[in-house]
Design an enzyme around this catalytic site. Structure first.
Site, mmCIF file in Angstrom:
data_model
loop_
_atom_site.group_PDB
_atom_site.id
_atom_site.type_symbol
_atom_site.label_atom_id
_atom_site.label_comp_id
_atom_site.label_asym_id
_atom_site.label_seq_id
_atom_site.Cartn_x
_atom_site.Cartn_y
_atom_site.Cartn_z
ATOM 1 N N ARG B 248 0.867 -1.178 -0.097
ATOM 2 C CA ARG B 248 0.032 -0.034 -0.093
ATOM 3 C C ARG B 248 1.029 1.194 0.032
ATOM 4 N NH1 ARG B 248 -3.337 0.567 5.394
ATOM 5 N NH2 ARG B 248 -1.917 2.686 5.835
ATOM 6 N N HIS B 252 -4.372 4.326 4.645
ATOM 7 C CA HIS B 252 -5.334 3.787 4.393
ATOM 8 C C HIS B 252 -6.664 4.361 3.521
ATOM 9 C CE1 HIS B 252 -8.915 1.391 5.085
ATOM 10 N NE2 HIS B 252 -9.629 2.280 5.923
ATOM 11 N N TYR B 260 1.518 5.649 12.352
ATOM 12 C CA TYR B 260 1.668 4.234 12.864
ATOM 13 C C TYR B 260 2.768 3.365 11.961
ATOM 14 C CZ TYR B 260 -1.737 3.858 9.163
ATOM 15 O OH TYR B 260 -2.308 3.618 7.961
#
Lengths: 345, 327
Positions: B248, B252, B260
């Site tokens: 990725r 998100h 994170y």
């Protein structure tokens, strides 16, 4: 904020911070309080509900979970039966479909089916609401879906003061409490926030009782009942109406189940006009329940009670479709004028 | 075994189209959201899950599919939709919430449906798997050799629907292939913190079906693994689980600060950008720079045209919100 709170002492918090503070203080006070959910650890919750808790209490009590709602909400029921006080997050209320059994067949019935021998002190916090173009799998309210079920309490704050007090009440409660928080009020920058939700929050622990509505604006001519975001829409409408000589009384339900029918009855006995503003789907919902309760109280109406809701349509994606469907202050003003000037029923 | 040359060129073109689409969407998405990021603002509202970096999974698998094969996908689905042949203009218009969109603006980015090529996606983790089993059963009952492919992320392998669907597919021996795009992150939670075993493909053994793992986001290896699984499904050999190591390259969702994520992780992945890697591989195999540039130009124009179409399309009439609740 109370009139005695000076600017110097005010602690204006977002609902997200107020929820985090309440959970943290409960964890300090009671080692049995633990937190479970997706992204509630290092991230502090997608909607900021667990900010700083991992750092303070460690991964033993602040437990990031796999994307396994059936398992971790079921585990919360088991933890509660074993005497713990789990606070568990279901990231979006729309996700309840994969884990409802643990909520409504287990948590909601644990006390009853055990004849009161096994309680279920569980808080299920979950985000609700749309208006930001996320469509109908991430924007629903579903208040009535949960409030319909005996054995569940359901609360939703409209401001940070109530958020902290309701969270502390929910954690202290011996029963499962669904704590809904509205994304438009949460105080996450990326979602925008209604400014009225950010208010003074005392440092010390205090409870806002479950089952008690609040009259947030007095008025003689019409009663406007809202919850969460729609309280702010009603207050905004009331300001406009006041300039026209219509004094609206605004009631913030704060608790959806058990619903404070008494508070509504007292208000409509005086105003004899009622509009319920609810951003959930229209049919079989909070608006119907509030109106039914008011009618049962035997009001001699000046106008038929009315409601402004999201219609019975899945929440669409395009702003061109979604925005016209949502309750608004303008819709409340318009309908209030009709009720106040339309004569007797 | 590497795919034959024309297939590889077609796959590169699709990967390029997919990446250009995401890059164009990213720019459009940020309009109106700066300097203060607010998800509700700008021409594209709501959450935006970009697929940049994950193109090999979609393209390598869908290269074997026909329009009558069914694909169910996830919240991060643009690359899969493009690889399955979803109408690009209508898809772009849908993401812009316009009248000419796939569903007239009702579904949006996370809820893309194109019945013409049997594609759909949804925003609920793992919930495309059951419908894929159903599509596969329908094909089997109808006497067709069509197959179904369900794409999921690695986080979905911890949902009940994953295990139930694998079991059901194996019990019924239906022509379905489950494809896990393992990008190592479920929003902020690392796979190692959420998943009890190293390889989700090992879980296939629990349900008596073949499981394979493809490392390194390698599109040729994905093409080979998917080809074997889909051929088996078409021949009546039942379901397969394929796990693909992918990455990725974005957050998100757009606006994710990614605090994170270990520092340097994304930069390291960017040096292994599958689009660049595959370009180099094709060049080494003898595809000329002129041909590669010609492909890139063509795909970029298709994407530019699609976004232009989307921008020019009108918003739907407000009353149309009430249409199609029931069929």
């Amino acid at each position: 904020m109370t009139a005695t709170t000076t600017a110097a002492t005010a602690r204006r918090l977002t609902i997200a911070k107020a929820m985090s503070e309440a959970i943290g203080q409960s964890m300090d006070a009671d080692p049995k309080v633990i937190v479970l959910g997706e992204d509630i650890g290092a991230l502090g919750g997608v909607f900021g509900t667990t900010q700083g808790l991992l750092e303070r209490f460690g991964a033993g009590r602040v437990r990031d979970t796999p994307i396994s709602e059936t398992a971790f909400i079921g585990a919360a029921v088991g933890l509660a039966a074993a005497g713990m006080r789990p606070v568990v997050e279901l990231m979006f209320v729309d996700f309840f479909g994969v884990c409802m059994d643990a909520i409504y067949n287990l948590a909601a019935k644990q006390s009853y089916f055990s004849g009161g021998h096994v309680c279920c002190p569980l808080v299920l916090m979950t985000s609700v609401g749309g208006g930001y173009g996320d469509a109908g799998q991430h924007s629903q309210c579903l208040y009535a879906t949960f409030a319909h079920l005996p054995g569940l309490k359901v609360v939703m704050p409209s401001n940070a003061y109530d958020a902290k007090g309701l969270m502390l009440s929910a954690i202290a409660d011996a029963n499962p409490v669904v704590f809904m928080f509205h994304k438009a009020l949460q105080g996450m920058g990326w979602l925008g926030t209604v400014p009225g939700s950010i208010v003074h929050v005392p440092q010390e622990m205090y409870e806002v009782p479950i089952g008690k509505a609040a009259t947030v604006r007095p008025g003689r001519d019409i009663t406007l009942v809202g919850l969460g975001l729609t309280v702010h829409l009603a207050l905004q409408a009331a300001t406009t109406l006041a300039a026209e000589g219509i004094e609206a009384e605004v009631i913030d339900l704060r608790t959806i189940a058990p619903l404070d029918h008494g508070a509504v009855a007292v208000s409509v006995a005086k105003s004899r006009r009622l509009i319920v503003v609810d951003d959930d789907y229209r049919s079989f919902g909070v608006s119907a329940e509030v109106i039914a309760g008011a009618c049962e109280s035997g009001v001699d109406w000046l106008a038929a009670p009315a409601r402004i809701t999201h219609p019975d349509v899945p929440i669409p994606y395009s702003p061109a479709l979604e925005h016209p469907l949502l309750p608004s202050a303008a819709k409340i003003v318009e309908l209030s004028r009709q009720l106040c000037r339309g004569g007797a029923v | 075994m590497p795919a034959e040359c024309d297939v590889r060129i077609r796959m590169y073109a699709q990967m390029a189209r997919s990446r250009y689409f995401e890059e164009a969407i990213k720019v459009a998405y940020l309009e109106g959201k700066q300097p203060l990021f607010n998800m509700a603002k700008g021409p594209i509202p709501g959450e935006m899950h970009l697929s940049s970096g994950q193109e090999p999974c979609a393209v390598g698998v869908c290269a074997h599919l026909r329009p009558d094969d069914t694909v169910t996908a996830t919240h991060r689905a643009h690359h899969i939709a493009i690889a399955k042949g979803v109408a690009l203009n209508a898809m772009a218009a849908e993401i812009f919430g316009k009248r000419d969109g796939l569903s007239g603006g009702r579904g949006g980015h996370m809820h893309l449906f194109d019945a013409g090529v049997n594609f759909c996606c949804s925003g609920i983790v793992a919930q495309g798997m059951g419908p894929a089993v159903g599509a596969a059963l329908a094909a089997k009952l109808g006497g067709s050799d069509a197959v179904a492919v369900s794409f999921i992320g690695e986080g979905a392998a911890n949902q009940g629907a994953f295990h139930e669907s694998l079991n059901l597919a194996a019990v019924w021996k239906v022509p379905v292939v489950f494809v896990i795009e393992d990008n190592a992150w479920g929003i902020s939670v690392a796979k190692r913190a959420s998943t009890a075993i190293e390889r989700n493909s090992d879980r296939a053994a629990s349900y008596g079906m073949p499981g394979s793992f493809v490392a390194d986001n390698d599109i040729d290896a994905i093409y080979a693994a998917a080809g074997e699984a889909i051929q088996r499904a078409r021949a009546g050999g039942g379901p397969t689980l394929i796990e693909i190591e992918t990455w990725r390259l974005e957050g998100h969702f757009m606006g994710d600060a990614e605090g994170y994520r270990p520092s340097g992780e994304v930069a390291a992945l960017q040096t292994r950008d599958p689009l660049i890697v595959y370009r180099q591989r094709l060049a080494a195999a003898g595809v000329s720079t002129a041909e590669l540039e010609s492909i890139e130009g063509r795909e970029l124009r298709a994407v530019t045209d699609a976004l232009q179409f989307a921008r020019k399309s009108d918003y739907p009439a407000a009353e149309s919100a009430f249409d199609t609740v029931f069929s």
